[in-house]
Design a protein around this motif. Structure first.
Motif, short mmCIF file in Angstrom:
data_model
loop_
_atom_site.label_atom_id
_atom_site.label_comp_id
_atom_site.label_asym_id
_atom_site.label_seq_id
_atom_site.Cartn_x
_atom_site.Cartn_y
_atom_site.Cartn_z
N VAL A 56 -2.34 -1.65 -3.32
CA VAL A 56 -3.57 -1.66 -2.57
C VAL A 56 -3.89 -0.20 -2.26
O VAL A 56 -3.29 0.41 -1.38
CB VAL A 56 -3.44 -2.50 -1.28
N ASP A 101 0.80 -1.22 0.00
CA ASP A 101 0.00 0.00 0.00
C ASP A 101 0.84 1.27 0.00
O ASP A 101 0.30 2.37 -0.04
CB ASP A 101 -0.96 0.01 1.19
N ALA A 147 -8.50 -2.38 -4.51
CA ALA A 147 -8.95 -1.63 -3.34
C ALA A 147 -8.44 -2.21 -2.03
O ALA A 147 -8.24 -1.48 -1.07
CB ALA A 147 -10.48 -1.59 -3.32
N ASP A 148 -8.25 -3.54 -1.97
CA ASP A 148 -7.88 -4.17 -0.70
C ASP A 148 -7.01 -5.41 -0.95
O ASP A 148 -6.88 -5.88 -2.08
CB ASP A 148 -9.12 -4.53 0.11
N THR A 149 -6.44 -5.92 0.11
CA THR A 149 -5.49 -7.04 0.02
C THR A 149 -6.16 -8.31 -0.49
O THR A 149 -5.58 -9.03 -1.31
CB THR A 149 -4.84 -7.29 1.39
N ARG A 200 -6.70 1.45 -1.26
CA ARG A 200 -7.60 1.86 -0.18
C ARG A 200 -8.29 3.18 -0.54
O ARG A 200 -8.39 4.09 0.27
CB ARG A 200 -6.86 1.95 1.14
N GLN A 201 -8.69 3.26 -1.80
CA GLN A 201 -9.45 4.39 -2.34
C GLN A 201 -8.65 5.69 -2.46
O GLN A 201 -9.22 6.76 -2.60
CB GLN A 201 -10.73 4.64 -1.53
N ARG A 202 -7.32 5.61 -2.39
CA ARG A 202 -6.48 6.80 -2.55
C ARG A 202 -6.07 6.94 -4.01
O ARG A 202 -6.00 5.95 -4.74
CB ARG A 202 -5.22 6.69 -1.69
#
Length: 151
Positions: A107, A88, A125-127, A109-111
């Protein structure tokens, strides 16, 4: 702190599936050895990886390529075998993985991806989504499958 860390059950299940399908799985983490290794064990990750490399243990931090080399060795592989880095952090994980010759999954996370940086090969979006992506991946390195997730 290690007592507070949890890993999502779907991530643990996906890691087990990844290993069962022939992937070698390792963890590369920046941080103090005792803290990070306890987090890995208490979260259930330790039973689902082939090797760990923590900066506080080896004296090398991501994005230095040498920590990725050590992680690969601890998984019974070499970087030249190919592999993936899931992470991330744009510099430590993605740029570090790229410098090590690994393909990368960011990853997000919406950044938003930082302007001016070489993008990751894939973004999720995620792991759990990253691992699911790899389960369907048909890319193989010369020596077999390889995977070096972060954290």
């Amino acid at each position: 702190m290690p007592d507070l860390v949890r890993c999502e059950p779907q991530v643990l299940d996906a890691l087990s599936q990844l290993r069962a399908s022939g992937w070698r799985v390792g963890i590369v983490s920046n941080g103090m050895a005792d803290n990070q290794l306890m987090k890995i064990e208490r979260s259930g990750l330790g039973d689902r990886v082939d090797g760990c490399c923590v900066s506080g243990e080896v004296g090398i931090r991501k994005p230095d390529v040498r920590i990725f080399q050590l992680a690969a060795e601890r998984c019974g592989r070499a970087l030249s075998d190919g592999g993936w880095m899931i992470g991330d952090h744009p510099e430590h994980d993605i740029a570090g993985g790229q410098a090590a010759g690994l393909r990368t999954i960011w990853v997000s996370r919406q950044r938003a991806w930082p302007v001016g940086r070489l993008p990751a090969d894939r973004t999720v979006a995620d792991t759990a989504s990253a691992i699911t992506l790899l389960l369907g991946e048909s890319w193989y390195g010369q020596g077999g499958r390889g995977q070096f997730p972060s954290r």
